[in-house]
Design a protein around this motif. Structure first.
Motif, PDB file in Angstrom:
ATOM      1  N   THR B  88     -12.572   6.350  -3.227  1.00 36.92           N
ATOM      2  CA  THR B  88     -11.151   6.015  -4.015  1.00 36.92           C
ATOM      3  C   THR B  88     -10.547   6.158  -2.633  1.00 36.92           C
ATOM      4  OG1 THR B  88     -11.085   8.945  -3.318  1.00 36.92           O
ATOM      5  CG2 THR B  88     -11.844   7.604  -5.278  1.00 36.92           C
ATOM      6  N   VAL B  89     -11.150   5.795  -1.310  1.00 33.94           N
ATOM      7  CA  VAL B  89     -10.088   5.327  -0.439  1.00 33.94           C
ATOM      8  C   VAL B  89     -10.021   3.693  -0.130  1.00 33.94           C
ATOM      9  CG1 VAL B  89     -10.175   4.707   2.450  1.00 33.94           C
ATOM     10  CG2 VAL B  89     -10.002   7.319   1.428  1.00 33.94           C
ATOM     11  N   LEU B  90     -11.104   2.770  -0.888  1.00 29.85           N
ATOM     12  CA  LEU B  90     -11.319   2.359  -0.799  1.00 29.85           C
ATOM     13  C   LEU B  90     -10.417   1.947  -2.356  1.00 29.85           C
ATOM     14  CD1 LEU B  90     -15.026  -0.075  -1.508  1.00 29.85           C
ATOM     15  CD2 LEU B  90     -13.056  -0.082  -3.772  1.00 29.85           C
ATOM     16  N   THR B  91     -10.190   2.374  -3.223  1.00 32.09           N
ATOM     17  CA  THR B  91      -9.337   1.719  -4.601  1.00 32.09           C
ATOM     18  C   THR B  91      -7.717   1.746  -3.883  1.00 32.09           C
ATOM     19  OG1 THR B  91     -11.098   3.717  -5.286  1.00 32.09           O
ATOM     20  CG2 THR B  91      -8.603   2.782  -6.443  1.00 32.09           C
ATOM     21  N   ILE B  92      -7.542   2.715  -3.181  1.00 34.12           N
ATOM     22  CA  ILE B  92      -6.259   3.103  -2.702  1.00 34.12           C
ATOM     23  C   ILE B  92      -5.584   1.494  -2.191  1.00 34.12           C
ATOM     24  CG2 ILE B  92      -6.015   4.458  -0.168  1.00 34.12           C
ATOM     25  CD1 ILE B  92      -3.409   5.471  -1.615  1.00 34.12           C
ATOM     26  N   SER B  93      -6.830   1.271  -1.282  1.00 30.72           N
ATOM     27  CA  SER B  93      -6.797   0.048  -0.219  1.00 30.72           C
ATOM     28  C   SER B  93      -6.318  -1.052  -1.077  1.00 30.72           C
ATOM     29  CB  SER B  93      -7.884   0.031   0.509  1.00 30.72           C
ATOM     30  OG  SER B  93      -8.163   1.171   1.751  1.00 30.72           O
ATOM     31  N   MET B  94      -7.425  -1.262  -1.783  1.00 31.01           N
ATOM     32  CA  MET B  94      -7.394  -2.525  -3.100  1.00 31.01           C
ATOM     33  C   MET B  94      -6.040  -1.757  -3.352  1.00 31.01           C
ATOM     34  SD  MET B  94     -10.450  -2.918  -6.101  1.00 31.01           S
ATOM     35  CE  MET B  94     -10.093  -1.062  -6.384  1.00 31.01           C
ATOM     36  N   VAL B  95      -5.480  -0.983  -4.224  1.00 35.27           N
ATOM     37  CA  VAL B  95      -3.915  -0.848  -4.842  1.00 35.27           C
ATOM     38  C   VAL B  95      -2.579  -1.387  -3.812  1.00 35.27           C
ATOM     39  CG1 VAL B  95      -2.873   0.496  -5.847  1.00 35.27           C
ATOM     40  CG2 VAL B  95      -5.019   0.613  -6.658  1.00 35.27           C
ATOM     41  N   MET B  96      -3.135  -1.124  -2.688  1.00 28.44           N
ATOM     42  CA  MET B  96      -1.778  -0.907  -1.589  1.00 28.44           C
ATOM     43  C   MET B  96      -1.619  -3.052  -1.294  1.00 28.44           C
ATOM     44  SD  MET B  96      -0.145   1.314  -1.047  1.00 28.44           S
ATOM     45  CE  MET B  96       0.911   0.891   0.958  1.00 28.44           C
ATOM     46  N   THR B  97      -3.018  -3.838  -1.193  1.00 28.17           N
ATOM     47  CA  THR B  97      -3.153  -5.127  -1.009  1.00 28.17           C
ATOM     48  C   THR B  97      -3.173  -5.293  -1.985  1.00 28.17           C
ATOM     49  OG1 THR B  97      -5.044  -4.479   0.016  1.00 28.17           O
ATOM     50  CG2 THR B  97      -4.787  -6.977  -0.562  1.00 28.17           C
ATOM     51  N   ALA B  98      -2.930  -5.488  -3.516  1.00 26.74           N
ATOM     52  CA  ALA B  98      -2.608  -6.027  -4.129  1.00 26.74           C
ATOM     53  C   ALA B  98      -1.018  -5.381  -4.798  1.00 26.74           C
ATOM     54  CB  ALA B  98      -3.269  -5.618  -5.524  1.00 26.74           C
ATOM     55  N   VAL B  99      -0.751  -4.597  -4.736  1.00 27.02           N
ATOM     56  CA  VAL B  99       0.904  -3.433  -4.685  1.00 27.02           C
ATOM     57  C   VAL B  99       1.789  -5.034  -3.408  1.00 27.02           C
ATOM     58  CG1 VAL B  99       2.729  -2.646  -4.281  1.00 27.02           C
ATOM     59  CG2 VAL B  99       0.813  -1.887  -5.394  1.00 27.02           C
ATOM     60  N   CYS B 100       1.248  -4.721  -2.750  1.00 24.48           N
ATOM     61  CA  CYS B 100       2.132  -6.007  -1.698  1.00 24.48           C
ATOM     62  C   CYS B 100       2.217  -7.229  -2.329  1.00 24.48           C
ATOM     63  CB  CYS B 100       1.101  -5.491   0.075  1.00 24.48           C
ATOM     64  SG  CYS B 100       1.742  -4.166   0.491  1.00 24.48           S
ATOM     65  N   ILE B 101       1.001  -8.036  -2.112  1.00 25.10           N
ATOM     66  CA  ILE B 101       1.014  -9.744  -2.567  1.00 25.10           C
ATOM     67  C   ILE B 101       1.498  -9.998  -3.701  1.00 25.10           C
ATOM     68  CG2 ILE B 101      -0.787 -11.573  -3.325  1.00 25.10           C
ATOM     69  CD1 ILE B 101      -2.767  -9.648  -1.209  1.00 25.10           C
ATOM     70  N   THR B 102       1.567  -9.188  -4.492  1.00 22.20           N
ATOM     71  CA  THR B 102       2.290  -9.057  -5.797  1.00 22.20           C
ATOM     72  C   THR B 102       3.563  -8.957  -6.594  1.00 22.20           C
ATOM     73  OG1 THR B 102       1.124  -7.290  -7.143  1.00 22.20           O
ATOM     74  CG2 THR B 102      -0.147  -9.210  -7.961  1.00 22.20           C
ATOM     75  N   SER B 103       3.848  -7.367  -6.482  1.00 23.19           N
ATOM     76  CA  SER B 103       4.875  -7.453  -6.866  1.00 23.19           C
ATOM     77  C   SER B 103       5.832  -7.346  -5.417  1.00 23.19           C
ATOM     78  CB  SER B 103       5.499  -6.005  -7.305  1.00 23.19           C
ATOM     79  OG  SER B 103       4.500  -4.169  -6.055  1.00 23.19           O
ATOM     80  N   GLN B 104       5.083  -6.765  -4.148  1.00 20.63           N
ATOM     81  CA  GLN B 104       6.229  -7.093  -3.309  1.00 20.63           C
ATOM     82  C   GLN B 104       6.270  -8.470  -2.867  1.00 20.63           C
ATOM     83  OE1 GLN B 104       8.122  -4.295  -1.796  1.00 20.63           O
ATOM     84  NE2 GLN B 104       7.469  -3.424  -4.287  1.00 20.63           N
ATOM     85  N   HIS B 105       5.574  -9.174  -2.838  1.00 20.46           N
ATOM     86  CA  HIS B 105       5.538 -11.089  -2.818  1.00 20.46           C
ATOM     87  C   HIS B 105       5.157 -11.067  -1.764  1.00 20.46           C
ATOM     88  CE1 HIS B 105       6.807 -11.236  -6.883  1.00 20.46           C
ATOM     89  NE2 HIS B 105       7.115 -11.185  -6.792  1.00 20.46           N
ATOM     90  N   LEU B 106       5.101 -10.198  -0.555  1.00 25.43           N
ATOM     91  CA  LEU B 106       4.277 -10.433   0.774  1.00 25.43           C
ATOM     92  C   LEU B 106       3.080 -11.293   0.656  1.00 25.43           C
ATOM     93  CD1 LEU B 106       5.049  -6.715   1.839  1.00 25.43           C
ATOM     94  CD2 LEU B 106       6.274  -8.906   2.908  1.00 25.43           C
ATOM     95  N   PRO B 107       3.475 -12.083   2.092  1.00 23.99           N
ATOM     96  CA  PRO B 107       1.934 -12.909   2.187  1.00 23.99           C
ATOM     97  C   PRO B 107       1.177 -12.398   2.378  1.00 23.99           C
ATOM     98  CG  PRO B 107       3.596 -13.019   3.838  1.00 23.99           C
ATOM     99  CD  PRO B 107       4.147 -11.752   2.947  1.00 23.99           C
ATOM    100  N   VAL B 108      -0.097 -13.259   1.455  1.00 27.12           N
ATOM    101  CA  VAL B 108      -1.798 -12.942   1.860  1.00 27.12           C
ATOM    102  C   VAL B 108      -2.215 -11.735   3.044  1.00 27.12           C
ATOM    103  CG1 VAL B 108      -3.992 -13.243   1.287  1.00 27.12           C
ATOM    104  CG2 VAL B 108      -2.093 -13.969  -0.359  1.00 27.12           C
TER     105      VAL B 108
END
Lengths: 502, 341
Positions: B88-108
């Motif tokens: 589930t640490v994998l899950t939350i890391s995955m989610v954080m990456t996605a949140v940054c790239i999509t809703s926060q529009h941060l660079p990849v």
């Protein structure tokens, strides 16, 4: 010897429920072997662990080379040049010799955190050369003998350029030859000006190795004397606080000659070869022999702990089949291992649980529920019967002294209604005062009609306790002596009677 | 056994150690080969072929995420601990990456870094709980398992986050090496290269650095390490941080592989990772283990899963078989240990 290397004064240490050290003084000169003796629980290890930074003192002053020091942890002790070799060897079996020695201060290469394995092994080899030790730095520690592991510990201690070396019972697990090697190194270090503290139970060896002796009892330092000026008897009486007479052998006449246990032609590989003996009611049979003679193997085989190739076991004249300890207990045989902490007790459990461990079936009511009222009564009875020194039945066995632990094991077997008891080295690791209590207990058990087999490497003990002595060598019985005819020389002759070259 | 002091040390004089190691590697590697041949025979029997380039690529891709997860787990298990939270640490890391790239529009790259560091942060929390607060690893990491699992659901509002269009992230991870197609659409998958690179780094960390040495020391005899002046709490904590960082990396790879962050993915992968480590010969009682073994162990798990799928064994039975294989591996490990003693 002008200035002491080390001076501890007014050291106090309190553990929950115990005042472990009271106003202790201890000093050490360079180039001196200072023996520290006392019964178990006298405070020797505690005092030294304060010096090594394992424990912190409550009060008192430690002076090293004249200046006051504070030793809050082991790392500080090492930096100050104080190293301790603990009673339980503290090595990492999966790592190599060199990796163990330099654990915590590995030589590092050009990049930080990257190990320089070559330098590591070279440093270890250089250290061994200095100590004239033959050890392979790359060998895994798990592949070494106990004595070699001890040498690794010593090399490790010295690699800190220790000026104070504390050895807690270094000879406990060593053979005579290995002890000689240890003493050679000890003397070499003494010659180089290292101050050595030697904690030991073996009083005879203090005469060989130490310059001064400090005796501790109940957390107090009783006295410090020059070894040459004191006799072993004087040291013992300081340790126990009273004069102990080496009691004359108590060997009451066996009046009832009924044979309880008879073993015929027992064989197991090369460890047990054609062993036969019998034990009568109320008799203590001693099994003497050198380490590796097969004495423990015989006890384990009769108890069913190891399989046998051939042989018969008769109890009260009836042939019985013992294929495991369950059968042995069922037939009334109890085995008290030489390593009671590993094989005799559940250290983390309390006195009551340990006492009823081998007979729990008898205390189980309907639905398989243990009837705690009955177990308490049974344990209570044994505690009184054997005078087991414990604050309560719910005391964890780990917190009891060696002698008291041994009594708990005895209580366990008595509760299981055993009539044949194998005692394997019953006084190993037990201090002088408690030893005589164990002897009294053995005599009392024999008096009650138990048949007892006692394995011991301590010849005076065998001679003092046994009605009859069986001597073993290389898996065979090489001699049998009555109490009247036995002496140390005869036993040793049988014990070294190797098989003629076939 | 003895070595004349002062002379140069003969190389590999510790023969027993090398032989035991060799045997250990050979055992797992042999099992992998046998397993592949087994499926090949099965496939031939039902008229198809297992040893194809496509299958190899599929297995590599399937193994990569759990392979990386198992690398970090290896460190923890060698110390004699366990980390149940990696899935589930994998899950939350995955989610954080996605949140940054999509809703926060941060660079990849920022998204990748945040995912990676999220894993490290969770590892740090595990480490503090185990090393400083002295909680049993099983319980502490079980707690963090649920914390991470719950937070992932909170952050995503229980819905998957999809990456809109190609931002170079997915194709960068899931594409072929140098864009070369070797057979049909299939080339050497970059995700597999990344796993092997991570494995090399892990092997270096475990075998050549101070951290690796203390990892073994803690598992072999923690008290001895403490009495030798090793800062046990600090290094044990770092081991959990390392484990968390690998879980974070696995999360980033997983996000790329799925093209999204799935808040329900990940839970359960900790068991696959632990299986891989144990099958690879790392002792659950601590003190010994290898990265190579773990990588082979991960392949065994996924060759088994993929193979059973390929020959149409129902999924529920695949799970049963995987469980039996883990028990078998631990039993063999037990036998070997008994032999050596």
């Amino acid at each position: 010897m002008a200035e002491p290397l080390l001076e501890m004064s007014g050291i106090e240490k309190h553990f929950p429920g115990v005042q472990a050290l009271v106003d202790c003084h201890f000093d050490l000169f360079p180039g001196e072997v200072h023996a520290l003796v006392g019964e178990n629980g006298a405070g020797k290890s505690t005092l030294m662990k304060i010096l090594d930074g394992v424990y912190e003192r409550d009060s008192g002053v430690i002076k090293l080379k004249g200046s006051e020091v504070d030793i809050p942890n082991t790392a500080t002790a090492q930096r100050l040049g104080i190293s301790m070799i603990h009673q339980e060897l503290n090595l990492m079996p999966h790592l190599t010799v060199a990796q163990n020695i330099f654990i915590g201060r590995e030589p590092q290469g050009r990049l930080p955190f990257v190990l320089d394995e070559r330098a590591l092994n070279e440093n270890a080899a250089a250290l061994f050369e200095k100590l004239r030790l033959h050890l392979d730095p790359r060998k895994r520690v798990s592949a070494l003998t106990v004595a070699q592991q001890q040498m690794v510990e010593i090399a490790k201690a010295l690699s800190f350029n220790a000026s104070v070396l504390i050895m807690d019972e270094p000879t406990a697990a060593l053979t005579d030859k290995e002890i000689d090697e240890l003493f050679r190194i000890t003397r070499q270090l003494r010659g180089e000006g290292v101050g050595i503290v030697h904690i030991s139970h073996r009083l005879q060896e203090l005469k060989q190795i130490s310059d001064r002796v400090t005796v501790m009892r109940d957390g107090h330092v009783i006295n410090t004397v020059a070894t040459a000026d004191a006799t072993v008897e004087q040291i013992i009486s300081m340790m126990v606080g009273r004069t102990i007479f080496e009691a004359a052998p108590e060997v009451p006449e066996v009046t009832n000659p009924e044979v309880v246990l008879e073993v015929r032609n027992l064989n197991r590989g090369r460890a047990i070869r054609d062993v036969s003996f019998s034990v009568h009611r109320g008799e203590i049979v001693g099994i003497a022999g050198l380490v590796g003679a097969g004495r423990t193997e015989v006890a384990r085989a009769v108890f069913g702990a190891d399989p046998i190739d051939s042989g018969e076991i008769l109890i009260h004249g009836k042939k019985v089949k013992i294929s495991g300890p369950i059968d042995a207990v069922h037939h009334g045989i109890g085995y008290l291992s030489e390593d009671r902490k590993r094989y005799g007790l559940a250290l983390g459990l309390n006195v009551e649980t340990n006492v009823v461990m081998a007979s729990l079936q008898r205390f189980v009511g309907r639905l398989g529920i243990v009837r705690s009222g009955l177990t308490r009564v049974a344990a209570e009875r044994q505690v009184q019967n054997l005078a087991i020194k414990t604050p309560s039945l719910s005391q964890r066995v780990r917190n009891l002294s060696g002698g008291t632990q041994q009594k708990v094991v005895v209580a366990k077997w008595l509760t299981a209604d055993t009539e044949i008891l194998f005692f394997d080295e019953p006084t190993r690791g037990i201090d002088v005062g408690a030893k005589s209590e164990i002897y009294q207990l053995l005599n009392a058990l024999a008096h009650e009609g138990k048949a007892i087999v006692m394995i011991s490497s301590d010849l005076p003990e065998i001679l003092r306790m046994s009605h009859r002595i069986i001597v073993m060598c290389e898996g065979r019985v090489t001699g049998e002596l009555t109490a009247a005819e036995a002496n140390q020389e005869k036993i040793m002759t049988f014990a070294t009677q190797r098989e003629a070259a076939a | 056994m003895s070595n004349a002091p002062g002379l140069p040390l003969p190389a590999g004089r510790s023969g027993a150690l090398i032989r035991a190691d060799f045997f250990q590697r050979f055992l797992a590697f042999g099992a992998l080969i046998v397993l592949i041949l087994f499926f090949q025979v099965w496939c031939v029997a039902i008229g198809t072929n297992f040893l194809t380039f496509e299958n190899l690529v599929n297995i590599l891709v399937a193994t990569a995420v759990v392979g990386v997860l198992a690398l970090g787990e290896t460190f923890v298990i060698i110390t004699g601990g366990i980390d149940l939270s990696v899935g589930t640490v994998l899950t939350i890391s995955m989610v954080m990456t996605a949140v940054c790239i999509t809703s926060q529009h941060l660079p990849v790259p920022v998204g990748i870094l945040v995912g990676f560091l999220t894993g490290g942060l969770m590892g740090l929390i595990n480490g503090v709980l185990v090393a400083h607060l002295k909680l049993a690893p099983f319980i502490a990491t079980l707690g963090i398992l649920n914390v991470a699992r719950g937070l992932s659901l909170v952050l995503t509002q229980t819905r998957p986050i999809y990456f809109a269009g190609d931002n170079g992230f997915q194709s960068g991870v899931m594409g072929n090496l140098f864009g070369v197609k070797l057979s049909g659409e299939f080339g050497i998958p970059i995700i597999a290269i990344l796993m092997f690179a991570a494995a090399l780094f892990a092997a270096f960390l475990l075998g050549k650095t101070v951290l690796g040495r203390y990892t073994f020391a803690l598992g072999s005899n923690e008290e001895a390490a403490r009495l030798s002046g090793v800062n046990v709490a600090k290094w044990k904590m770092l081991v959990y941080v390392v484990c968390g960082l690998f879980a974070g990396l696995a999360g980033v790879l997983s996000a790329a592989r799925l093209g999204s962050a799935q808040p329900a993915t990940g839970f359960g992968l900790e068991l696959s990772a632990i299986s891989a480590v144990v099958i690879g010969g790392t002792s659950l009682s601590g003190g010994e283990g290898t990265i190579l073994g773990t990588v082979i162990g991960a392949f065994i798990v996924y060759v088994l899963t993929y193979g059973l799928q390929f020959v149409n064994v129902p999924q529920e039975w695949q799970i049963v078989v995987t469980g039996i294989v883990v028990i078998g591996a631990v039993y063999i490990d037990n036998l070997r240990r008994r032999q050596r003693a």
